[in-house]
Design a protein around this motif. Structure first.
Motif, PDB file in Angstrom:
ATOM      1  N   ILE A 253      37.874-118.696  30.097  1.00 29.72           N
ATOM      2  CA  ILE A 253      37.819-117.318  29.596  1.00 29.72           C
ATOM      3  C   ILE A 253      38.312-116.343  30.664  1.00 29.72           C
ATOM      4  N   VAL A 254      37.861-116.554  31.892  1.00 30.51           N
ATOM      5  CA  VAL A 254      38.305-115.704  32.999  1.00 30.51           C
ATOM      6  C   VAL A 254      39.816-115.820  33.185  1.00 30.51           C
ATOM      7  N   ASP A 255      40.313-117.049  33.185  1.00 30.96           N
ATOM      8  CA  ASP A 255      41.757-117.247  33.350  1.00 30.96           C
ATOM      9  C   ASP A 255      42.554-116.565  32.243  1.00 30.96           C
ATOM     10  N   MET A 256      42.031-116.630  31.012  1.00 27.35           N
ATOM     11  CA  MET A 256      42.751-116.055  29.878  1.00 27.35           C
ATOM     12  C   MET A 256      42.834-114.534  29.968  1.00 27.35           C
ATOM     13  N   PHE A 257      41.728-113.911  30.368  1.00 28.94           N
ATOM     14  CA  PHE A 257      41.645-112.452  30.270  1.00 28.94           C
ATOM     15  C   PHE A 257      41.768-111.702  31.596  1.00 28.94           C
ATOM     16  N   GLN A 258      42.001-112.389  32.700  1.00 24.15           N
ATOM     17  CA  GLN A 258      41.974-111.689  33.983  1.00 24.15           C
ATOM     18  C   GLN A 258      43.066-110.621  34.107  1.00 24.15           C
ATOM     19  N   ASN A 259      44.154-110.774  33.383  1.00 23.80           N
ATOM     20  CA  ASN A 259      45.216-109.778  33.440  1.00 23.80           C
ATOM     21  C   ASN A 259      45.276-108.926  32.180  1.00 23.80           C
ATOM     22  N   SER A 260      44.131-108.768  31.530  1.00 26.83           N
ATOM     23  CA  SER A 260      44.078-107.947  30.329  1.00 26.83           C
ATOM     24  C   SER A 260      44.373-106.492  30.648  1.00 26.83           C
ATOM     25  N   SER A 261      45.072-105.835  29.745  1.00 34.13           N
ATOM     26  CA  SER A 261      45.341-104.403  29.923  1.00 34.13           C
ATOM     27  C   SER A 261      44.257-103.545  29.298  1.00 34.13           C
ATOM     28  N   ILE A 262      43.251-104.182  28.670  1.00 29.33           N
ATOM     29  CA  ILE A 262      42.123-103.469  28.049  1.00 29.33           C
ATOM     30  C   ILE A 262      40.829-104.175  28.431  1.00 29.33           C
ATOM     31  N   PRO A 263      39.684-103.493  28.363  1.00 26.48           N
ATOM     32  CA  PRO A 263      38.410-104.148  28.677  1.00 26.48           C
ATOM     33  C   PRO A 263      38.119-105.301  27.733  1.00 26.48           C
ATOM     34  N   VAL A 264      37.579-106.380  28.297  1.00 27.96           N
ATOM     35  CA  VAL A 264      37.133-107.540  27.527  1.00 27.96           C
ATOM     36  C   VAL A 264      35.662-107.764  27.839  1.00 27.96           C
ATOM     37  N   PHE A 265      34.846-108.025  26.828  1.00 30.37           N
ATOM     38  CA  PHE A 265      33.426-108.276  27.030  1.00 30.37           C
ATOM     39  C   PHE A 265      32.940-109.191  25.926  1.00 30.37           C
ATOM     40  N   PHE A 266      31.717-109.736  26.107  1.00 31.63           N
ATOM     41  CA  PHE A 266      31.117-110.570  25.075  1.00 31.63           C
ATOM     42  C   PHE A 266      30.403-109.674  24.073  1.00 31.63           C
ATOM     43  N   SER A 267      30.929-109.590  22.844  1.00 33.19           N
ATOM     44  CA  SER A 267      30.282-108.769  21.818  1.00 33.19           C
ATOM     45  C   SER A 267      29.114-109.502  21.180  1.00 33.19           C
ATOM     46  N   GLU A 268      29.018-110.794  21.407  1.00 33.13           N
ATOM     47  CA  GLU A 268      27.837-111.610  21.106  1.00 33.13           C
ATOM     48  C   GLU A 268      27.831-112.761  22.102  1.00 33.13           C
ATOM     49  N   TYR A 269      26.636-113.091  22.628  1.00 29.49           N
ATOM     50  CA  TYR A 269      26.489-114.340  23.366  1.00 29.49           C
ATOM     51  C   TYR A 269      25.027-114.766  23.312  1.00 29.49           C
ATOM     52  N   GLY A 270      24.763-116.035  23.654  1.00 29.39           N
ATOM     53  CA  GLY A 270      23.394-116.530  23.649  1.00 29.39           C
ATOM     54  C   GLY A 270      23.202-117.737  22.763  1.00 29.39           C
ATOM     55  N   CYS A 271      23.896-118.836  23.038  1.00 30.89           N
ATOM     56  CA  CYS A 271      23.774-120.066  22.265  1.00 30.89           C
ATOM     57  C   CYS A 271      22.316-120.498  22.167  1.00 30.89           C
ATOM     58  N   ASN A 272      21.878-120.905  20.957  1.00 28.57           N
ATOM     59  CA  ASN A 272      20.487-121.332  20.783  1.00 28.57           C
ATOM     60  C   ASN A 272      20.370-122.809  20.408  1.00 28.57           C
ATOM     61  N   GLU A 273      21.357-123.609  20.782  1.00 26.94           N
ATOM     62  CA  GLU A 273      21.259-125.050  20.521  1.00 26.94           C
ATOM     63  C   GLU A 273      20.129-125.681  21.326  1.00 26.94           C
ATOM     64  N   VAL A 274      19.843-125.116  22.496  1.00 29.39           N
ATOM     65  CA  VAL A 274      18.712-125.537  23.320  1.00 29.39           C
ATOM     66  C   VAL A 274      17.697-124.399  23.315  1.00 29.39           C
ATOM     67  N   LYS A 275      16.441-124.725  22.909  1.00 31.75           N
ATOM     68  CA  LYS A 275      15.421-123.686  22.768  1.00 31.75           C
ATOM     69  C   LYS A 275      14.199-124.025  23.620  1.00 31.75           C
ATOM     70  N   PRO A 276      13.549-123.009  24.189  1.00 32.43           N
ATOM     71  CA  PRO A 276      13.988-121.609  24.222  1.00 32.43           C
ATOM     72  C   PRO A 276      15.226-121.439  25.093  1.00 32.43           C
ATOM     73  N   ARG A 277      15.932-120.377  24.867  1.00 32.78           N
ATOM     74  CA  ARG A 277      17.119-120.107  25.673  1.00 32.78           C
ATOM     75  C   ARG A 277      16.709-119.672  27.077  1.00 32.78           C
ATOM     76  N   VAL A 278      17.447-120.133  28.064  1.00 35.05           N
ATOM     77  CA  VAL A 278      17.137-119.778  29.458  1.00 35.05           C
ATOM     78  C   VAL A 278      18.074-118.704  29.996  1.00 35.05           C
ATOM     79  N   PHE A 279      19.194-118.484  29.348  1.00 31.72           N
ATOM     80  CA  PHE A 279      20.135-117.414  29.697  1.00 31.72           C
ATOM     81  C   PHE A 279      20.672-117.518  31.128  1.00 31.72           C
ATOM     82  N   ASP A 280      20.918-118.748  31.590  1.00 29.79           N
ATOM     83  CA  ASP A 280      21.541-118.896  32.900  1.00 29.79           C
ATOM     84  C   ASP A 280      22.922-118.252  32.965  1.00 29.79           C
TER      85      ASP A 280
END
Length: 486
Positions: A253-280
Motif C-alpha cells: 500500500i505504501v509503495d502504491m501510494f507514496q507518490n500520490s498527488s492527493i491525500p490517501v487514508f483508510f476510510s475503513e479499517y479493522g479486520c475482525n477475523e480474529v476477535k477481539p481485535r487488538v489493533f496492532d
C-alpha cells in the motif's frame, strides 16, 4: 432501531461558538488552514443503529439527536478520536446540535453524500439511469446542510461504486462526473473549499487503476474539477496480532501510494477475523513507515449485526464498552503524539499525471475520460444555488455532562464522564488514560492543532452494506452536552 429514547438538545445550544480550524488539501496532505500543520485522521466510522438509524420520513439520522452525540462525543474524546465518518445523512434534518458538539470537542466530520433510498445514489448496475438532476439536487442539499460547519472535513462523492472488475467498466466516469458537479457547486455556493473524494473497495486487480484514474488531470489541467481531492481506501488486510507490516500488505500500500498527488487514508479499517481485535496496525499506520498515508477511520463505532462495534449502545441509551474499545484505546495511547503533532505539512508538490489510457493497466477498467454532461437543470442549480435548502449553523454548547450511564467491559460504571472544550482551533488527542477502568482525563486544556505526525443499487457495499447501510464498507476529538433522563 431509531434512537427515539433520546431527548432533544435544542434549548441547550444557542448563539455562536469557538471553532476548530478548517482543513484543506495541499498536495498529498490535509492541512490546517491557520497553522499550516498537517492533519492525520484518527477516526471512527459512525452509523449507530445501522440501516434503522436513518429515516428520511422522520428526518432522523446519526447527527439529528444531540443527546446521543453528547454521549458518544464524550467517550470519543477520551479515546482520542478526531474525525467521524457518517454514511447516511438526511440533508433536511437538523444537525446543528451534533455538529456543534463535535466541533466543541475538536472532532471533524466526513460525510457520504449518498442515501440508501431510490434515487439517492448512483446505481452501479446502471449508472446512466441514476445520474439525474433530482439525484444531484439531493447531494447539493448535503453541501448546503454542512458547508457552514467548520468541522466539515470533506464529502465522499461515492463509496465502493467499483467493487469488482465488472463494475470497473462503466462506473468510473460517473464517479468523476459527480465529483465535478459537487466541487463546482461548492465553488459557487460555499464560502470555503471543502474537499470531495472517493472511498474505494480494496479490489486489488483494479485498485491502482482506480486511484490513477481519479487523481489524474484531464487535458493536464491541475484545476480539473472532476479530480478527486482525496482517496479513501476500505482496507481489512491486517488481521490479528500475528499480522505484520509485510504480511498484511501494508508495505505494498505504501509503495502504491507514496507518490500520490492527493491525500490517501483508510476510510475503513479493522479486520475482525480474529476477535477481539487488538489493533496492532495502529502503530504501523501512524508510524514512520506510513507517513505518506494520512491516517484512518476504524470500522465502526457501535455494535451491529456484523460484529465490528467498539461499543454497545443499549436500548435505554446507556453504553457498554467492548474489549475492542479498550484495545484500540491502548494502541492510541502508545502513539508518540508529540512527534505526530509536531509534523509540519510536507505540502508535497507532486503534480497530478495527465489523464491517459496508458495510466491504466487492467483491460477490465473503463479508462474513458469523456465524462457525461451535467443535466441542464442541475447546471442551473450549480450556477444559482438552491433557494430553499436547509443550511446548518454552529451553536454554543452549554451542557457538558453525559446524560447516560457508561459501563466498562466488567460492568463498572464510568464516573464523571463529560465533554471538555478544546482550545480554539485545536483538535482532540488520545487522553492517555484507560476509560475502561473508570477513570477519565481532564481535557479542559488538551487538544492540539490538527497537525499530526449489498449490492444495493447504489455506490455501496461491504462492511457497512452488511447491516443495510448502502455506503460500505491523526488526531483528536471530544464529547459534548447533556440532559438527564428520569
Amino acid at each position: 432501531m431509531l434512537l427515539n429514547y433520546l431527548l432533544p438538545l435544542g434549548t441547550l445550544l444557542a448563539g455562536s461558538a469557538l471553532a476548530v480550524n478548517t482543513v484543506e488539501v495541499q498536495g498529498q496532505d490535509f492541512v490546517d488552514t491557520k497553522t499550516n500543520k498537517r492533519m492525520y485522521i484518527m477516526g471512527v466510522d459512525y452509523q449507530p443503529g445501522g440501516s434503522s438509524g436513518y429515516s428520511e420520513a422522520s428526518k432522523e439520522d446519526p447527527l439529528t439527536n444531540g443527546t446521543a452525540c453528547l454521549r458518544d462525543a464524550a467517550i470519543m474524546q477520551q479515546l482520542g478520536i478526531n474525525t467521524v465518518r457518517i454514511y447516511n445523512v438526511d440533508p433536511d434534518g437538523d444537525h446543528d446540535d451534533c455538529a456543534s458538539i463535535f466541533n466543541y470537542v475538536g472532532i471533524y466530520m466526513m460525510l457520504d453524500v449518498n442515501a440508501p433510498t431510490s434515487g439517492g445514489s448512483i446505481n452501479r448496475a446502471d449508472p446512466s439511469s441514476s445520474y439525474t438532476a433530482s439525484y444531484l439536487e439531493r447531494i447539493f442539499k448535503m453541501v448546503e446542510a454542512f458547508k457552514n460547519y467548520p468541522n466539515t472535513l470533506g464529502f465522499f462523492g461515492a463509496n465502493e461504486l467499483i467493487n469488482d472488475e465488472d463494475s470497473a467498466k462503466d462506473n468510473p466516469v460517473y464517479i468523476r462526473a459527480v465529483q465535478r458537479d459537487l466541487k463546482n457547486y461548492i465553488k459557487n455556493n460555499a464560502d470555503r473549499t471543502i474537499p470531495v473524494g472517493y472511498s474505494a473497495a480494496q479490489v486489488q486487480s483494479v485498485l491502482e487503476d482506480t486511484w490513477e484514474y481519479l487523481q489524474c488531470a484531464i487535458d493536464g489541467d491541475d484545476n480539473d474539477m472532476s479530480r478527486s481531492d482525496f482517496f479513501g481506501l476500505n482496507s481489512y488486510s491486517w488481521c490479528g496480532g500475528d499480522a505484520t507490516f509485510t504480511s498484511s500488505g501494508y508495505n505494498k500500500i505504501v509503495d502504491m501510494f507514496q507518490n500520490s498527488s492527493i491525500p490517501v487514508f483508510f476510510s475503513e479499517y479493522g479486520c475482525n477475523e480474529v476477535k477481539p481485535r487488538v489493533f496492532d496496525e495502529v502503530q504501523a499506520l501512524y508510524g514512520e513507515q506510513m507517513t505518506s498515508i494520512s491516517g484512518g477511520l476504524v470500522y465502526e463505532w457501535s455494535q451491529e449485526d456484523n460484529d465490528y462495534g467498539l461499543v454497545i449502545i443499549n436500548d435505554n441509551g446507556t453504553v457498554t464498552l467492548r474489549t475492542d474499545f479498550n484495545n484500540l484505546q491502548s494502541q492510541f495511547n502508545k502513539l508518540n503524539t508529540t512527534l505526530i503533532q509536531s509534523t509540519s505539512s510536507s505540502a508535497t508538490a507532486i503534480d497530478p499525471p495527465k489523464c491517459a489510457k496508458s495510466l491504466i493497466d487492467s483491460s477490465s477498467f473503463g479508462a474513458d475520460f469523456d465524462l457525461p454532461s451535467t443535466p441542464s437543470k442541475a447546471s442551473d442549480m450549480i450556477k444559482n444555488g438552491l433557494s430553499n435548502a436547509n443550511v446548518g449553523k454552529i451553536k454554543d454548547v452549554s451542557e457538558t455532562s453525559v446524560p447516560f450511564k457508561v459501563y466498562s467491559t466488567s460492568g463498572k460504571e464510568v464516573s464523571g464522564l463529560s465533554i471538555k472544550e478544546v482550545k480554539s482551533g485545536e483538535a482532540n488527542t488520545p487522553s492517555g488514560t484507560n476509560l475502561d477502568d473508570g477513570s477519565t482525563a481532564d481535557k479542559s486544556t488538551t487538544g492540539t492543532s490538527t497537525s499530526s505526525s449489498s449490492k444495493a443499487s447504489s455506490s455501496a457495499e461491504g462492511a457497512a452494506g452488511k447491516i443495510g447501510v448502502q455506503s460500505t464498507g491523526a488526531l483528536v476529538f471530544a464529547g459534548i452536552l447533556a440532559v438527564l433522563l428520569c
